[in-house]
Design a protein around this motif. Structure first.
Motif, short mmCIF file in Angstrom:
data_model
loop_
_atom_site.label_atom_id
_atom_site.label_comp_id
_atom_site.label_asym_id
_atom_site.label_seq_id
_atom_site.Cartn_x
_atom_site.Cartn_y
_atom_site.Cartn_z
N ARG A 38 0.88 -1.16 0.00
CA ARG A 38 0.00 0.00 0.00
C ARG A 38 0.92 1.21 0.00
O ARG A 38 1.79 1.34 0.86
CB ARG A 38 -0.90 0.06 1.24
N ALA A 39 0.73 2.07 -0.97
CA ALA A 39 1.54 3.29 -1.07
C ALA A 39 0.58 4.45 -1.30
O ALA A 39 -0.28 4.38 -2.19
CB ALA A 39 2.54 3.17 -2.21
N TYR A 40 0.73 5.47 -0.49
CA TYR A 40 -0.15 6.64 -0.58
C TYR A 40 0.67 7.91 -0.58
O TYR A 40 1.72 8.00 0.06
CB TYR A 40 -1.11 6.68 0.61
N GLY A 41 0.15 8.89 -1.30
CA GLY A 41 0.74 10.22 -1.30
C GLY A 41 -0.21 11.20 -0.63
O GLY A 41 -1.43 11.10 -0.80
N LEU A 42 0.35 12.11 0.12
CA LEU A 42 -0.42 13.19 0.74
C LEU A 42 -0.32 14.40 -0.17
O LEU A 42 0.79 14.83 -0.52
CB LEU A 42 0.13 13.50 2.13
N VAL A 43 -1.47 14.92 -0.58
CA VAL A 43 -1.51 16.03 -1.52
C VAL A 43 -2.14 17.24 -0.84
O VAL A 43 -3.20 17.13 -0.21
CB VAL A 43 -2.32 15.64 -2.78
N LEU A 44 -1.48 18.37 -0.96
CA LEU A 44 -2.00 19.66 -0.49
C LEU A 44 -1.88 20.65 -1.64
O LEU A 44 -0.82 20.74 -2.27
CB LEU A 44 -1.21 20.18 0.71
#
Length: 144
Positions: A38-44
């Motif tokens: 599981r790989a996730y990116g945090l986007v702002l």
């Protein structure tokens, strides 16, 4: 949080690359999009500012990497990434979570300890450094 895939991981890989003295190769990073990972990116504001990569095997999860872009550090984003990761662990029925961290990374160690991780083992001279080697701390969180 955006799930990383083979088509959108490049900005997250740049955060990984810039955040480590000895980053994974791009092909190694790209290998983390199989079913067990599981790989996730945090986007702002339409930009990637953080990521995590985890491996799920049977009832154990391993946090392989968690990182925040240099210009966004100190804003509590690692806590957001960790909260999302631990929620993923719980929803997948994981009983324990493992990680390793450089012994000198006191900020990360503090975050992990606040989440309940405990030190299991110290691996001497595990990580490469520009001027030698550094110990790794193996930490575990029991979820059940």
């Amino acid at each position: 949080m955006i799930r990383l895939t083979s088509s959108n991981y490049h900005p997250a890989y740049e955060i990984h690359r810039q955040g480590h003295s000895h980053p994974w190769s791009e092909s190694m990073f790209a290998d983390c999009f199989t079913e067990q990972y599981r790989a996730y990116g945090l986007v702002l504001e339409d930009s990637y500012v953080g990521l995590y990569v985890a491996l799920f095997v049977l009832d154990e999860a391993t946090l392989m990497d968690i990182d925040v872009a240099m210009s966004f550090r100190g804003r509590g984003l690692s806590k957001q990434l960790m909260a999302h990761f631990l929620q993923q662990c719980k929803s997948k029925g994981m009983q324990s979570v493992w990680l390793e961290v450089r012994a000198s990374n006191l900020v990360a160690i503090g975050l992990y300890q606040k989440e309940g991780f405990v030190l299991i083992e110290r691996r001497k001279s595990y990580y490469e450094m520009n001027d030698g080697r550094e110990d790794a701390l193996i930490m575990k969180l029991t979820l059940v």
